[in-house]
Motif scaffolding. Structure first.
Motif, PDB file in Angstrom:
ATOM      1  N   PRO A 114       0.741  -1.220   0.471  1.00  0.00           N
ATOM      2  CA  PRO A 114       0.571  -0.201  -0.077  1.00  0.00           C
ATOM      3  C   PRO A 114       0.445   1.075  -0.303  1.00  0.00           C
ATOM      4  N   LEU A 115       1.847   1.417   0.098  1.00  0.00           N
ATOM      5  CA  LEU A 115       2.676   2.435  -0.126  1.00  0.00           C
ATOM      6  C   LEU A 115       3.773   2.159  -1.259  1.00  0.00           C
ATOM      7  N   ARG A 116       3.191   3.872  -1.265  1.00  0.00           N
ATOM      8  CA  ARG A 116       3.681   4.646  -2.870  1.00  0.00           C
ATOM      9  C   ARG A 116       3.936   5.574  -2.452  1.00  0.00           C
ATOM     10  N   VAL A 117       5.397   5.509  -3.480  1.00  0.00           N
ATOM     11  CA  VAL A 117       6.598   7.617  -2.441  1.00  0.00           C
ATOM     12  C   VAL A 117       7.093   7.728  -4.057  1.00  0.00           C
ATOM     13  N   THR A 118       6.841   8.996  -3.996  1.00  0.00           N
ATOM     14  CA  THR A 118       7.454   9.724  -5.385  1.00  0.00           C
ATOM     15  C   THR A 118       8.879  10.251  -5.306  1.00  0.00           C
ATOM     16  N   LEU A 119      10.101  10.088  -5.845  1.00  0.00           N
ATOM     17  CA  LEU A 119      10.725  11.099  -5.845  1.00  0.00           C
ATOM     18  C   LEU A 119      11.431  12.531  -6.295  1.00  0.00           C
ATOM     19  N   VAL A 120      10.898  13.152  -5.742  1.00  0.00           N
ATOM     20  CA  VAL A 120      11.243  14.533  -6.013  1.00  0.00           C
ATOM     21  C   VAL A 120      12.805  14.984  -6.992  1.00  0.00           C
ATOM     22  N   THR A 121      13.711  14.471  -6.022  1.00  0.00           N
ATOM     23  CA  THR A 121      15.092  14.216  -6.541  1.00  0.00           C
ATOM     24  C   THR A 121      15.424  12.666  -6.694  1.00  0.00           C
ATOM     25  N   THR A 122      16.373  12.274  -7.519  1.00  0.00           N
ATOM     26  CA  THR A 122      16.413  10.948  -7.253  1.00  0.00           C
ATOM     27  C   THR A 122      17.878  11.248  -6.934  1.00  0.00           C
ATOM     28  N   HIS A 123      19.109  10.584  -7.642  1.00  0.00           N
ATOM     29  CA  HIS A 123      20.524  10.412  -8.142  1.00  0.00           C
ATOM     30  C   HIS A 123      21.772  11.224  -8.318  1.00  0.00           C
ATOM     31  N   ILE A 124      21.288  12.444  -6.920  1.00  0.00           N
ATOM     32  CA  ILE A 124      22.100  13.815  -6.906  1.00  0.00           C
ATOM     33  C   ILE A 124      22.389  13.949  -5.592  1.00  0.00           C
ATOM     34  N   PRO A 125      23.304  14.254  -5.420  1.00  0.00           N
ATOM     35  CA  PRO A 125      24.174  14.018  -3.884  1.00  0.00           C
ATOM     36  C   PRO A 125      23.885  14.898  -2.919  1.00  0.00           C
ATOM     37  N   LEU A 126      23.512  14.109  -1.539  1.00  0.00           N
ATOM     38  CA  LEU A 126      22.480  14.943  -0.364  1.00  0.00           C
ATOM     39  C   LEU A 126      23.052  16.231  -0.049  1.00  0.00           C
ATOM     40  N   LYS A 127      24.360  17.132  -1.067  1.00  0.00           N
ATOM     41  CA  LYS A 127      24.682  18.304  -0.623  1.00  0.00           C
ATOM     42  C   LYS A 127      23.406  19.282  -1.073  1.00  0.00           C
ATOM     43  N   ASP A 128      23.518  18.477  -2.464  1.00  0.00           N
ATOM     44  CA  ASP A 128      22.927  19.445  -3.813  1.00  0.00           C
ATOM     45  C   ASP A 128      21.406  19.663  -3.758  1.00  0.00           C
ATOM     46  N   VAL A 129      20.588  18.792  -2.737  1.00  0.00           N
ATOM     47  CA  VAL A 129      19.182  18.719  -2.891  1.00  0.00           C
ATOM     48  C   VAL A 129      18.307  19.778  -1.689  1.00  0.00           C
ATOM     49  N   PRO A 130      19.084  20.531  -1.075  1.00  0.00           N
ATOM     50  CA  PRO A 130      18.055  21.948  -0.809  1.00  0.00           C
ATOM     51  C   PRO A 130      17.651  22.790  -2.421  1.00  0.00           C
ATOM     52  N   ALA A 131      18.913  22.611  -3.431  1.00  0.00           N
ATOM     53  CA  ALA A 131      19.029  23.691  -3.443  1.00  0.00           C
ATOM     54  C   ALA A 131      17.375  22.898  -5.190  1.00  0.00           C
ATOM     55  N   ALA A 132      17.778  22.135  -5.535  1.00  0.00           N
ATOM     56  CA  ALA A 132      16.815  21.180  -6.181  1.00  0.00           C
ATOM     57  C   ALA A 132      15.664  20.927  -5.881  1.00  0.00           C
ATOM     58  N   VAL A 133      14.938  21.075  -4.401  1.00  0.00           N
ATOM     59  CA  VAL A 133      14.067  21.260  -4.612  1.00  0.00           C
ATOM     60  C   VAL A 133      13.289  22.635  -4.314  1.00  0.00           C
ATOM     61  N   THR A 134      12.341  22.876  -5.281  1.00  0.00           N
ATOM     62  CA  THR A 134      11.860  23.826  -5.689  1.00  0.00           C
ATOM     63  C   THR A 134      10.447  23.690  -5.138  1.00  0.00           C
ATOM     64  N   THR A 135       9.330  24.491  -5.507  1.00  0.00           N
ATOM     65  CA  THR A 135       7.801  24.399  -5.302  1.00  0.00           C
ATOM     66  C   THR A 135       7.645  23.681  -6.336  1.00  0.00           C
ATOM     67  N   ALA A 136       8.196  24.311  -7.965  1.00  0.00           N
ATOM     68  CA  ALA A 136       8.189  23.778  -8.686  1.00  0.00           C
ATOM     69  C   ALA A 136       8.264  22.620  -9.358  1.00  0.00           C
ATOM     70  N   ARG A 137       8.805  22.091  -8.798  1.00  0.00           N
ATOM     71  CA  ARG A 137       8.966  20.428  -8.894  1.00  0.00           C
ATOM     72  C   ARG A 137       8.479  20.074  -8.290  1.00  0.00           C
ATOM     73  N   VAL A 138       8.076  20.185  -7.395  1.00  0.00           N
ATOM     74  CA  VAL A 138       7.563  19.821  -5.440  1.00  0.00           C
ATOM     75  C   VAL A 138       6.097  19.371  -6.658  1.00  0.00           C
ATOM     76  N   VAL A 139       5.511  20.202  -7.420  1.00  0.00           N
ATOM     77  CA  VAL A 139       4.442  20.727  -8.064  1.00  0.00           C
ATOM     78  C   VAL A 139       4.356  19.642  -8.944  1.00  0.00           C
ATOM     79  N   ALA A 140       5.046  19.732  -9.644  1.00  0.00           N
ATOM     80  CA  ALA A 140       4.560  18.886 -11.028  1.00  0.00           C
ATOM     81  C   ALA A 140       5.481  17.590 -10.541  1.00  0.00           C
ATOM     82  N   CYS A 141       5.724  17.107 -10.020  1.00  0.00           N
ATOM     83  CA  CYS A 141       5.952  15.645  -9.704  1.00  0.00           C
ATOM     84  C   CYS A 141       4.654  14.841  -8.587  1.00  0.00           C
ATOM     85  N   GLY A 142       4.199  15.761  -8.059  1.00  0.00           N
ATOM     86  CA  GLY A 142       2.937  15.648  -7.778  1.00  0.00           C
ATOM     87  C   GLY A 142       1.335  15.440  -8.346  1.00  0.00           C
TER      88      GLY A 142
END
Length: 281
Positions: A114-142
């Protein structure tokens, strides 16, 4: 469907998964076996040769799907470095599939029961995640997730949750402002719950409160799925004009050819692909 990297356990897990019983689908196997690999030692190919065979098999599978000759594809585990050596220079199959399907916008979903998860970012370094997680990208993934849940899973009104980036969803800015500044507006635009702390959102999803959780980075979503259903989890590429499903494990080169690979995840991928193809018709 494609066996994947022929140096690894791909062909083995495909054969084992198909032998577990009949599927409510017609199966077409393409890849290493039809190119003369079958019967050779599992490590007899150079990495670039294995990557070429795997990449060409994926290309053929996508061609069949775009021509309407198959309704879904299942890919086996593929070694990313071998693909790169063969000239397929993409972070993974998700990005390669996006290109082959016409450079469509895609998202990676992991699912286990029953668990489904969608990744907003995938194969990138953890240090790059905050900049890559944008409102627009989260909405697009949604939006991509909502469409897939409606069209492939047959869920009329998908219920989404957004997983927080920081501990305690930022604790009102004490542990970072990304959750209030970036994720909260995305959740509001989607009509989703959240951002909710990672230590509770997956428990709530497992209890049936949400149809999918949007997760800000690779390991938080991947860990939740593997802990909840290790050996049964699958990877689904959302946004393609056809369903693509894969097991959630790698090539396991260390056990290739030993006959001990667990076919559970591959079997789950086959069964889900057949299900999504039926619903999506």
């Amino acid at each position: 469907m494609t066996p994947g990297d022929p140096r690894g356990i791909g062909p083995e897990v495909v054969a084992k998964a198909l032998a577990l019983g009949p599927l409510d689908a017609d199966i077409v196997v393409i890849g290493s076996g039809e190119r003369g690999w079958e019967g050779t030692a599992p490590r007899s190919l150079l990495p670039e040769e294995a990557g070429r065979l795997a990449g060409q098999a994926v290309e053929q599978a996508v061609q069949l799907a775009r021509q309407g000759k198959v309704d879904a594809i299942v890919t086996g585990p593929v070694h990313k470095h071998a693909l790169h050596l063969a000239g397929f220079r993409y972070p993974g199959l998700t990005e390669l599939l996006s290109h082959l399907a016409g450079d469509v916008d895609v998202a990676m979903m992991l699912a286990a029961g029953p668990l489904r998860v969608t990744l907003v970012t995938t194969h990138i370094p953890l240090k790059d995640v905050p900049a890559a997680v944008t409102t627009a990208r989260v909405v697009a993934c949604g939006r991509i997730t909502e469409r897939a849940l409606r069209e492939w899973w047959g869920i009329g009104a998908p219920r989404l949750a957004v997983c927080a980036l920081n501990p305690h969803a930022g604790e009102s800015g004490l542990f970072g402002d990304e959750d209030e500044r970036v994720l909260a507006p995305a959740a509001k635009a989607l009509g989703a719950a959240g951002p909710l702390p990672a230590d509770t959102v997956f428990v709530r999803a497992l209890k049936g409160e949400f149809d999918a959780v949007l997760t800000p980075y690779h390991d938080v979503g991947m860990t939740a799925v593997k802990v909840s259903g290790f050996g049964k989890g699958v990877n689904v590429t959302l946004g393609l004009p056809f369903p693509r499903v894969a097991p959630d494990h790698g090539t396991a080169l260390d056990i290739a050819g030993r006959g001990i690979a667990d076919p559970g995840s591959m079997r789950a991928a086959l069964e889900l692909a057949a299900q999504l193809a039926r619903v999506g018709r």
